[in-house]
Design a protein around this motif. Structure first.
Motif, short mmCIF file in Angstrom:
data_model
loop_
_atom_site.label_atom_id
_atom_site.label_comp_id
_atom_site.label_asym_id
_atom_site.label_seq_id
_atom_site.Cartn_x
_atom_site.Cartn_y
_atom_site.Cartn_z
N SER A 181 9.45 -7.82 -4.17
CA SER A 181 10.76 -8.38 -4.48
C SER A 181 11.63 -7.33 -5.16
N ARG A 182 11.06 -6.60 -6.10
CA ARG A 182 11.81 -5.53 -6.79
C ARG A 182 12.21 -4.44 -5.80
N LEU A 183 11.29 -4.11 -4.89
CA LEU A 183 11.58 -3.09 -3.88
C LEU A 183 12.74 -3.54 -2.99
N LEU A 184 12.70 -4.80 -2.56
CA LEU A 184 13.76 -5.31 -1.68
C LEU A 184 15.09 -5.39 -2.40
N THR A 185 15.07 -5.69 -3.69
CA THR A 185 16.30 -5.71 -4.49
C THR A 185 16.97 -4.34 -4.46
N GLU A 186 16.16 -3.30 -4.66
CA GLU A 186 16.68 -1.93 -4.63
C GLU A 186 17.20 -1.56 -3.25
N LEU A 187 16.45 -1.92 -2.21
CA LEU A 187 16.82 -1.51 -0.85
C LEU A 187 18.05 -2.24 -0.34
N PHE A 238 6.76 3.90 -6.76
CA PHE A 238 7.90 3.02 -6.50
C PHE A 238 9.18 3.81 -6.20
N THR A 239 9.52 4.75 -7.05
CA THR A 239 10.77 5.49 -6.89
C THR A 239 10.80 6.27 -5.59
N ASN A 240 9.69 6.93 -5.27
CA ASN A 240 9.60 7.70 -4.03
C ASN A 240 9.73 6.79 -2.81
N ALA A 241 9.10 5.60 -2.87
CA ALA A 241 9.18 4.66 -1.76
C ALA A 241 10.61 4.20 -1.55
N VAL A 242 11.33 3.91 -2.63
CA VAL A 242 12.73 3.50 -2.52
C VAL A 242 13.57 4.60 -1.88
N ASN A 272 0.83 -1.21 0.00
CA ASN A 272 0.00 0.00 0.00
C ASN A 272 0.86 1.26 0.00
N LEU A 273 1.98 1.21 0.71
CA LEU A 273 2.90 2.35 0.74
C LEU A 273 3.45 2.63 -0.65
N VAL A 274 3.88 1.58 -1.34
CA VAL A 274 4.39 1.75 -2.70
C VAL A 274 3.30 2.30 -3.61
#
Length: 339
Positions: free
Chosen positions: A154-160, A124-128, A117-119
């Motif tokens: 999964s994509r979010l965690l890859t970035e983080l 996406f970019t702002n959340a990262v 929900n946050l993303v």
């Protein structure tokens, strides 16, 4: 005049969405020391040790990620990963919150649904960018039943993790899947295959403590008595079930926590079995937020364990519905604040 949830229309700024990503109030004071392992379940003591070791690693990784190289650039340090795999009510959230409390800030804690929900709310970019400086992101009840959401996270965690953010997650393994050879852990690592090497998986076994040695859930309250109880309970709300479900459809799920903010107890009349999947999934999110806040729930109509249809309990979102029932039943036993 009796308050109603349907009369509330919360607006939640982006900064507040990030700030509210902390453990639920019921886990404000927990620690590794306050987790009492069941002596009959040795995996619980082992899980405590693994969680403590992970929290220690988080601090070291975060410190290293903040240092700059000789050329003035931050060092490339990958975050670590821990996955706590087990059934409902074995204390996984307790351990996850303990990791959060033991880790240096900034840090974030949320359910899988809250993260998605946050993303959705921030982009996406702002959340990262907003989470990229964290020492750790704790995700409770990682859900594998929605491929789109799973791959988004999964994509979010890859970035983080590439930015040095460590990730701790818990599973939503079904009780009847316990003993199936790390069923949820295997699914988890497959779905986040790019990150699989970062995660250590730890099993936590045991019965659901929420219903351990407890009597059956209370019978639904008489409609007239429900109104009397609501009127006698300060800061409570009383809503018709169908009206509440309609209202939930008008709010982004990220606002459900704000919807119940300051509410001492929730009373719902004319509860019945939900047959629409989208409606049921919104009810799951509300149940999670009510449980996070420790808000007592009293209903008239159908029993809370009949809130989702048998077809739903046998379908793809079964894990979500069983978790929601477990939590609603726990809330139905909570003591309502005295008037």
């Amino acid at each position: 005049m009796q308050q109603r949830l349907v009369d509330r229309h919360p607006e939640v700024p982006a900064d507040h969405l990030i700030a509210q990503m902390v453990p639920p109030p019921t886990f404000d004071e927990v620690s590794f020391a306050s987790y009492i392992p069941d002596p009959k379940e040795p995996s619980q003591a082992a899980a405590v040790r693994a969680a403590e070791d992970f929290a220690a690693r988080v601090g070291k990784i975060h410190a290293a990620a903040g240092k700059k190289s000789l050329f003035g650039k931050k060092k490339q340090v990958d975050g670590a990963g821990l996955y706590l795999d087990g059934g409902f009510g074995v204390g996984k959230t307790h351990l996850l919150a303990s990791i959060f409390h033991a880790s240096p800030g900034p840090k974030s804690f949320g359910t899988f649904g809250e993260v998605t929900n946050l993303v959705g709310a921030l982009g996406f970019t702002n959340a990262v960018e907003r989470l990229g400086g964290n020492s750790v992101l704790c995700i409770d009840e990682f859900e594998l039943d929605d491929p789109g959401d799973t791959m988004l996270v999964s994509r979010l965690l890859t970035e983080l993790t590439a930015r040095g953010v460590s990730v701790a997650a818990t599973s939503n393994t079904l009780p009847d899947q316990l003993g199936e050879g790390r069923f949820a852990a295997q699914d988890f690592l497959r779905e986040i295959r790019k990150l699989g090497s970062l995660f250590d998986t730890v099993r936590v076994d045991g019965p659901d403590y929420r219903h351990r040695d407890l009597p059956p859930a209370p019978e639904p309250t008489d409609p007239g008595l429900l109104s009397e109880k609501a009127a006698a309970t300060p800061n409570s709300t009383l809503d018709d079930f169908d009206g509440l479900l309609t209202h939930l459809s008008t709010l982004h799920p990220s606002k459900y926590g704000s919807l119940i903010a300051g509410v001492s107890a929730v009373y719902i009349s004319a509860v019945h079995t939900i047959t629409d999947q989208a409606v049921a999934l919104r009810m799951v999110v509300l149940a999670d937020r009510l449980y996070d806040a420790g808000t007592p729930v009293t209903v008239s109509g159908a029993p809370l364990d009949k809130i989702f249809s048998e077809e739903m309990l046998g379908g793809g979102y079964r894990k979500k519905y069983l978790r929601a029932i477990s939590r609603l039943l726990a809330l139905s036993r909570f003591e309502v604040p005295a008037g």
